[in-house]
Design a protein around this motif. Sequence first.
Motif, PDB file in Angstrom:
ATOM      1  N   ASP A 168      -3.245  -4.017  -5.993  1.00  0.00           N
ATOM      2  CA  ASP A 168      -2.577  -4.211  -4.698  1.00  0.00           C
ATOM      3  C   ASP A 168      -3.425  -5.166  -3.871  1.00  0.00           C
ATOM      4  N   ARG A 212       1.603  -0.032  12.579  1.00  0.00           N
ATOM      5  CA  ARG A 212       0.911   0.711  11.516  1.00  0.00           C
ATOM      6  C   ARG A 212      -0.262   1.504  12.089  1.00  0.00           C
ATOM      7  N   ARG A 237      -5.657  -0.608  12.494  1.00  0.00           N
ATOM      8  CA  ARG A 237      -6.567  -1.512  11.803  1.00  0.00           C
ATOM      9  C   ARG A 237      -6.922  -2.670  12.722  1.00  0.00           C
ATOM     10  N   GLY A 266       0.821  -1.211   0.000  1.00  0.00           N
ATOM     11  CA  GLY A 266       0.000   0.000   0.000  1.00  0.00           C
ATOM     12  C   GLY A 266       0.856   1.262   0.000  1.00  0.00           C
TER      13      GLY A 266
END
Length: 214
Positions: free
Chosen positions: A84, A127, A160, A14
């Motif tokens: 992706d 992340r 996430r 990404g």
Amino acid sequence: MKIILLGPPGAGKGTQAKSISNRYSIPHISTGDIFRKNISENTPLGVEAKKYIDNGQLVPDSVTIDMVKDRLQHDDCKKGYLLDGFPRTVAQAEALQEFLDSRNEKLDTALCIEVPSEFILERMTGRRVCPSCGASYHIKFNPPAVEGKCDVCGSDVIQRKDDTVDTVKERLDVYERQTQPLIDFYKDKNLLSTVDGTQAINSVFESICKVLGE
Ligand code: AP5
Ligand code: MG
Ligand code: ZN
């Protein structure tokens, strides 16, 4: 230019896709992003996909293949595209091949960002993503200018749901079993190129540009 990005979860697909898409003016199509958008909007597709994504499993091919074929027929794909996170199974790769053949088109390259599994856990658990505009950060390797705030739009960045230690382990396992075979699939077609994804983010991008012939 038609490119697919391969590589384990957290390889930087990404991150690099944003730069590639800008440099080559082709749309960045991420199946993960499409699923997450549907989940946030609570659509029937989102409700279905969530059952799998939250557990680190793949969404069934029957759902995913039709979704991508539909997306690839939009006007912005006429000049090419960057996929992706698709294909992720041999059945998806075969379906993509059939789709391309039926239109007399071909892929330019399957670009694999190689990162050994020992790097992955730190990347994934660190992340942070922006729920409003999709920008992605890392608390250590790529932090936002103001802690906790998206550089692009100022929203609070979040973690996430599938970036927890247990789910990441499951996703790595799924990658090895279901997606890794695609490396040989594209090698056999002479379409595979690889870059070392353990370098710094901008060095990975430079390597990608070299592979893409710049
Ligand atoms: P998806 O969203 O595609 O997740 P993924 O493949 O697991 O990959 P990630 O998005 O987690 O990692 P990435 O390679 O994009 O890394 P990033 O650039 O963010 O899929 C999610 C789920 O949706 C799947 O599990 C599945 O359930 C479902 N799904 C999606 N597609 C599907 C399909 N085709 N079929 C069936 N199901 C499907 O980077 C990660 C972190 O590392 C970031 O914090 C970043 O800042 C940092 N970083 C990046 N590059 C570097 C670097 N060079 N050095 C240091 N840090 C770096
Ligand atoms: Mg991604
Ligand atoms: Zn944002």
